[in-house]
Design a protein around this motif. Structure first.
Motif, PDB file in Angstrom:
ATOM      1  N   SER A  87      18.642 -78.469  74.758  1.00 32.63           N
ATOM      2  CA  SER A  87      18.551 -77.056  74.399  1.00 32.63           C
ATOM      3  C   SER A  87      17.555 -76.382  75.324  1.00 32.63           C
ATOM      4  N   LEU A 136      23.915 -69.127  68.860  1.00 34.96           N
ATOM      5  CA  LEU A 136      22.712 -69.508  68.127  1.00 34.96           C
ATOM      6  C   LEU A 136      21.472 -68.800  68.648  1.00 34.96           C
ATOM      7  N   THR A 141      18.164 -70.417  71.771  1.00 31.63           N
ATOM      8  CA  THR A 141      17.844 -71.709  71.173  1.00 31.63           C
ATOM      9  C   THR A 141      16.808 -72.465  71.995  1.00 31.63           C
ATOM     10  N   VAL A 190      14.953 -78.641  69.157  1.00 28.38           N
ATOM     11  CA  VAL A 190      16.092 -79.327  68.537  1.00 28.38           C
ATOM     12  C   VAL A 190      15.655 -80.731  68.136  1.00 28.38           C
ATOM     13  N   ILE A 195      18.257 -77.040  64.856  1.00 29.14           N
ATOM     14  CA  ILE A 195      17.923 -76.349  66.097  1.00 29.14           C
ATOM     15  C   ILE A 195      17.350 -74.978  65.732  1.00 29.14           C
ATOM     16  N   THR A 196      16.279 -74.604  66.396  1.00 26.09           N
ATOM     17  CA  THR A 196      15.600 -73.357  66.048  1.00 26.09           C
ATOM     18  C   THR A 196      15.412 -72.482  67.280  1.00 26.09           C
ATOM     19  N   PRO A 197      15.847 -71.224  67.204  1.00 26.26           N
ATOM     20  CA  PRO A 197      15.662 -70.319  68.339  1.00 26.26           C
ATOM     21  C   PRO A 197      14.243 -69.771  68.397  1.00 26.26           C
TER      22      PRO A 197
END
Length: 268
Positions: A89, A113, A116, A119, A130-132
């Motif tokens: 990511s 997403l 991003t 992850v 997974i975090t943006p």
């Protein structure tokens, strides 16, 4: 420049082996390293390439030159050690890599997403989080149902946060690690001070996770240490992401410092 992998003896913390990761390079950010005990190899990432180190035999580990694969960036990487699937990511650019073959093969991962970044896999359930950056949310993805071919994506659930406290960096998300024993994920601000805990499914699921088994538990911030009698703001380091978890003790660890000019805090 050139990249090297150092094998350090746990008994006295001295360097036992130094192996050049031929074909990889580092330009000041990103990168990482993940041990895969099941296949007795190590996934090594430079700034925009990945390769494998063979640790299957006694003596000096052997670099697999033919394994090197170029990617768009390695801002955050996570390996499902059960399947050998590596997820990369990098600020909205995502791909999966099959580390069980040499040369490794990759597929672009197309899903909306956002930007991003962090992850992490829960290897025991096959779920991934997974975090943006810049947003108070994360996605929990059922990678057990990732299509074998094509551009299809896996079923997922958006998990919103519970608010956050200024100053933020590139968060309040952007970094994440999973405790595979509790199936809980620690989501952390990249260069800010916000933290939150996300409950993930405790077993494999069919289709997308649901809000019943996947939700934000709580949120908090890093405490301010006293420096020169003054409570001083901390920010968590990223690029590469620094959040990790000790599952046995259920402790989270992160690098943090007091340099607001470096973090670029955005006080709203």
């Amino acid at each position: 420049g050139k990249m090297y992998v150092y094998v350090i003896k746990s008994s006295d913390y001295t360097v036992e082996y130094k192996i050049e990761a031929t074909g990889l390079s580092f330009s000041g950010s990103f990168g990482g390293i993940i041990v895969d005990p099941k296949r007795q190899q190590v996934v090594v990432a430079g700034t925009s390439s990945v390769g494998l180190l063979d640790i299957s035999t006694a003596g000096t580990p052997v670099w697999k030159t033919g394994s090197v694969l170029n990617v768009r960036g390695t801002d955050s990487i996570s390996l499902n050690s059960e399947t050998g699937l590596l997820f990369v990511s990098s600020d909205g650019s995502m791909m999966t890599i099959d580390t069980t073959v040499t040369p490794m093969t990759s597929r672009d991962y197309f899903d909306n997403l956002g930007t991003t970044d962090g992850v992490a896999f829960d290897n025991l359930t096959g779920l991934m989080i997974i975090t943006p950056e810049f947003e108070d949310l994360a996605y929990v993805v059922n990678m057990n149902e990732y299509p074998a071919t094509g551009a299809g994506v896996a079923p997922r659930l958006k998990v919103t946060g519970v608010g956050y406290s200024a100053p933020t960096g590139e968060g309040p998300g952007g970094q994440v690690a999973v405790n595979v024993l509790t199936h809980q994920a620690l989501v952390a601000d990249e260069f800010g001070h916000n933290l939150r805990l996300v409950q993930m499914p405790v077993a494999a699921v069919t289709g997308a996770p649901t809000a019943t088994d996947t939700f934000t538990i709580a949120a908090t911030v890093l405490p301010k240490p006293t420096i020169g009698n003054t409570p001083t703001q901390l920010g968590m380091r990223g690029d590469p992401n620094s959040v990790t978890i000790d599952p046995a003790r259920n402790f989270g660890y992160v690098l943090a410092d007091t340099q607001p000019s470096y973090h670029g805090f955005n006080v709203n």
